[in-house]
Design a protein around this motif. Structure first.
Motif, PDB file in Angstrom:
ATOM      1  N   LEU A  56       0.856  -1.186   0.000  1.00  0.00           N
ATOM      2  CA  LEU A  56       0.000   0.000   0.000  1.00  0.00           C
ATOM      3  C   LEU A  56       0.891   1.233   0.000  1.00  0.00           C
ATOM      4  N   ILE A  57       0.744   2.083  -1.007  1.00  0.00           N
ATOM      5  CA  ILE A  57       1.562   3.297  -1.063  1.00  0.00           C
ATOM      6  C   ILE A  57       0.660   4.529  -1.129  1.00  0.00           C
ATOM      7  N   GLY A  58       1.230   5.677  -0.740  1.00  0.00           N
ATOM      8  CA  GLY A  58       0.475   6.928  -0.795  1.00  0.00           C
ATOM      9  C   GLY A  58       1.408   8.120  -0.838  1.00  0.00           C
ATOM     10  N   GLY A  59       0.830   9.287  -1.067  1.00  0.00           N
ATOM     11  CA  GLY A  59       1.605  10.526  -1.031  1.00  0.00           C
ATOM     12  C   GLY A  59       2.484  10.744  -2.237  1.00  0.00           C
ATOM     13  N   ALA A  60       2.235  10.047  -3.346  1.00  0.00           N
ATOM     14  CA  ALA A  60       3.026  10.285  -4.562  1.00  0.00           C
ATOM     15  C   ALA A  60       2.708  11.656  -5.136  1.00  0.00           C
ATOM     16  N   HIS A  61       1.422  11.989  -5.166  1.00  0.00           N
ATOM     17  CA  HIS A  61       1.009  13.333  -5.592  1.00  0.00           C
ATOM     18  C   HIS A  61       0.967  14.244  -4.372  1.00  0.00           C
ATOM     19  N   ALA A  62       1.787  15.292  -4.449  1.00  0.00           N
ATOM     20  CA  ALA A  62       2.080  16.092  -3.264  1.00  0.00           C
ATOM     21  C   ALA A  62       0.832  16.690  -2.617  1.00  0.00           C
ATOM     22  N   ARG A  63      -0.098  17.172  -3.437  1.00  0.00           N
ATOM     23  CA  ARG A  63      -1.225  17.945  -2.898  1.00  0.00           C
ATOM     24  C   ARG A  63      -2.331  17.066  -2.321  1.00  0.00           C
ATOM     25  N   GLU A  64      -2.234  15.759  -2.514  1.00  0.00           N
ATOM     26  CA  GLU A  64      -3.287  14.854  -2.047  1.00  0.00           C
ATOM     27  C   GLU A  64      -2.953  14.438  -0.613  1.00  0.00           C
ATOM     28  N   TRP A  65      -3.057  15.411   0.285  1.00  0.00           N
ATOM     29  CA  TRP A  65      -2.452  15.296   1.599  1.00  0.00           C
ATOM     30  C   TRP A  65      -2.907  14.084   2.402  1.00  0.00           C
ATOM     31  N   GLY A  66      -4.205  13.796   2.388  1.00  0.00           N
ATOM     32  CA  GLY A  66      -4.752  12.819   3.330  1.00  0.00           C
ATOM     33  C   GLY A  66      -4.309  11.379   3.101  1.00  0.00           C
ATOM     34  N   SER A  67      -3.692  11.095   1.954  1.00  0.00           N
ATOM     35  CA  SER A  67      -3.277   9.717   1.686  1.00  0.00           C
ATOM     36  C   SER A  67      -2.308   9.204   2.745  1.00  0.00           C
ATOM     37  N   CYS A  68      -1.421  10.074   3.202  1.00  0.00           N
ATOM     38  CA  CYS A  68      -0.435   9.657   4.211  1.00  0.00           C
ATOM     39  C   CYS A  68      -1.139   9.313   5.523  1.00  0.00           C
ATOM     40  N   GLU A  69      -2.107  10.162   5.912  1.00  0.00           N
ATOM     41  CA  GLU A  69      -2.835   9.916   7.155  1.00  0.00           C
ATOM     42  C   GLU A  69      -3.624   8.613   7.068  1.00  0.00           C
ATOM     43  N   ILE A  70      -4.214   8.359   5.912  1.00  0.00           N
ATOM     44  CA  ILE A  70      -4.983   7.119   5.713  1.00  0.00           C
ATOM     45  C   ILE A  70      -4.095   5.906   5.986  1.00  0.00           C
ATOM     46  N   LEU A  71      -2.876   5.927   5.478  1.00  0.00           N
ATOM     47  CA  LEU A  71      -2.019   4.743   5.589  1.00  0.00           C
ATOM     48  C   LEU A  71      -1.354   4.629   6.961  1.00  0.00           C
ATOM     49  N   VAL A  72      -0.945   5.733   7.550  1.00  0.00           N
ATOM     50  CA  VAL A  72      -0.377   5.662   8.911  1.00  0.00           C
ATOM     51  C   VAL A  72      -1.446   5.178   9.891  1.00  0.00           C
ATOM     52  N   ASN A  73      -2.664   5.708   9.720  1.00  0.00           N
ATOM     53  CA  ASN A  73      -3.752   5.307  10.611  1.00  0.00           C
ATOM     54  C   ASN A  73      -4.123   3.835  10.438  1.00  0.00           C
ATOM     55  N   LEU A  74      -4.104   3.356   9.209  1.00  0.00           N
ATOM     56  CA  LEU A  74      -4.396   1.943   8.961  1.00  0.00           C
ATOM     57  C   LEU A  74      -3.378   1.059   9.676  1.00  0.00           C
ATOM     58  N   ALA A  75      -2.111   1.411   9.540  1.00  0.00           N
ATOM     59  CA  ALA A  75      -1.058   0.626  10.206  1.00  0.00           C
ATOM     60  C   ALA A  75      -1.260   0.631  11.711  1.00  0.00           C
ATOM     61  N   ARG A 120       5.385  16.896  -0.874  1.00  0.00           N
ATOM     62  CA  ARG A 120       4.427  17.195   0.209  1.00  0.00           C
ATOM     63  C   ARG A 120       4.886  18.412   1.009  1.00  0.00           C
ATOM     64  N   HIS A 121       6.179  18.464   1.290  1.00  0.00           N
ATOM     65  CA  HIS A 121       6.695  19.602   2.050  1.00  0.00           C
ATOM     66  C   HIS A 121       6.439  20.907   1.291  1.00  0.00           C
ATOM     67  N   TYR A 122       6.693  20.901  -0.010  1.00  0.00           N
ATOM     68  CA  TYR A 122       6.473  22.093  -0.828  1.00  0.00           C
ATOM     69  C   TYR A 122       4.986  22.449  -0.871  1.00  0.00           C
ATOM     70  N   SER A 123       4.149  21.426  -1.002  1.00  0.00           N
ATOM     71  CA  SER A 123       2.708  21.660  -1.052  1.00  0.00           C
ATOM     72  C   SER A 123       2.187  22.222   0.261  1.00  0.00           C
ATOM     73  N   GLN A 124       2.762  21.769   1.367  1.00  0.00           N
ATOM     74  CA  GLN A 124       2.260  22.211   2.680  1.00  0.00           C
ATOM     75  C   GLN A 124       2.874  23.533   3.144  1.00  0.00           C
TER      76      GLN A 124
END
Ligand SMILES: [Zn+2]
Length: 357
Positions: A56-75, A120-124
């Motif tokens: 399961l991967i996420g955060g490839a597209h910088a502006r799609e912020w919530g993907s990272c939270e989805i995967l950390v929370n799942l783990a 992500r850093h640039y987007s945020q």
């Protein structure tokens, strides 16, 4: 709690690895252009037993912020529930402790929540709508031409001008300054971030399922992305130059991409079960459909990942591959994003259970 910054995503991964024995912290081999090292987490007991893996991967597209939270929370959910001997509840969708145990004991769940930390850093911090990585190599000094669309940089139908019909609305560009930010890069796997994903697939040789988490449109997409699916004519396939210049037309009959009927059926079932469990949380309706139904693509992670076994000729290496498009906004207000995290995590837990069945 607001969205996680890139340090917090990383510490989410490393702290779970430190707290739970049923994990391995995986350092990805390729640093990003800005020098960041990425980490993934393998989750599951019986580390030394050969088990099928879901990546399961996420955060490839910088502006799609919530993907990272989805995967950390799942783990975190899987690890806490397993350690506590409990089930999991997401609104109206719940899973038993036995189901959690089955995932933890019979699967390796490999979670790579932040593929593109520079972006992500640039987007945020600078440009919330930034999509690409931050590699300036092809920019010619133009700040608007920095970066590559990482989900166009995989090695699949990369030469789109040859592969597709001139009128196909394929969402890709060979111009670094393309305003839609879909610049594919100078060559397949020119960027370290997709190379890290490829490394994960190579490293976990028993990977059988792959999900790339994106936003948005409320869909669960499966292969193919270059044209409609068909299971009757194997000659119509992405490697056949006879069909160059014919791919990608929405209503054309010149071409449709071959997929074995069993794979098409299995992919549809996995996507449907994901959407059903997700809907059970609070009623959100996601559509299970082939990627091409959204728009024609090339160089994407899902098509590349499924195509690997065709290119290698090794049927046993087959990976069914998917792309989640969560929500209806790149970074919704956090109160809504928290709910989307629960929606998608319920879908992903069900995805793992369906894969096991
Ligand atoms: Zn995306």
């Amino acid at each position: 709690m607001p969205y996680l910054n890139i340090t917090e995503v990383e510490s989410g991964v490393t702290s779970l690895a430190a707290a739970f024995p049923a994990t391995d912290l995986i350092e990805l081999p390729e640093p990003t252009f800005e020098g960041r090292t990425c980490h993934a987490l393998r989750i599951g007991t019986h580390r030394l037993e050969p088990k099928p893996a879901v990546v399961l991967i996420g955060g490839a597209h910088a502006r799609e912020w919530g993907s990272c939270e989805i995967l950390v929370n799942l783990a975190a959910d899987l690890l806490h529930a397993h350690a506590g001997g409990t089930g999991l509840a997401y609104g109206g969708t719940s899973f038993t402790s036995a189901q959690v145990r089955a995932i933890m004991e019979k699967l390796d769940v490999v979670v790579f929540p932040l593929v593109n930390p520079d972006g992500r850093h640039y987007s945020q911090t600078v440009d919330p709508m930034w999509r690409r990585n931050r590699n300036p190599a092809q920019s010619g000094g133009n700040p608007a031409a920095v970066g590559v669309d990482l989900n166009r940089n995989y090695d699949h139908l990369f030469d789109y001008r040859t592969a597709f019909h001139p009128s196909a609305p394929v969402q890709v560009s060979d111009n670094p300054a393309n305003p839609d930010q879909v610049y594919q890069g100078p060559e397949p796997f020119s960027e370290p971030e997709p190379r890290n994903v490829r490394w994960l697939l190579d490293h976990f040789v028993r990977t059988r399922w792959f999900v790339d988490v994106h936003s948005y449109t409320q869909k669960m997409l499966y292969v193919w992305g270059d044209d409609h699916n068909q299971s009757v004519d194997p000659a119509k396939n992405f490697r056949n130059p006879l069909f160059d210049g014919k791919r990608g037309l929405k209503d054309g009959l010149l071409y449709a991409e071959f997929i074995e009927k069993g794979d098409a059926d299995d992919s549809a079932v996995l996507a449907e079960r994901f959407c059903e469990a997700l809907k059970g949380v609070r009623g959100k309706k996601y559509s299970p459909e082939p990627g091409f139904d959204l728009y024609p693509t090339c160089g994407t992670s899902d098509d590349y990942t499924y195509a690997r076994h065709i290119v290698s000729g090794q049927e046993e290496e087959k990976i069914l591959a998917f792309t989640v498009e969560w929500g209806m906004d790149f970074h919704p207000p956090w109160a809504e994003m928290e709910k989307i995290v629960l929606d998608v995590d319920a879908g992903l837990v069900q995805f793992c259970l369906t894969a096991l069945a």
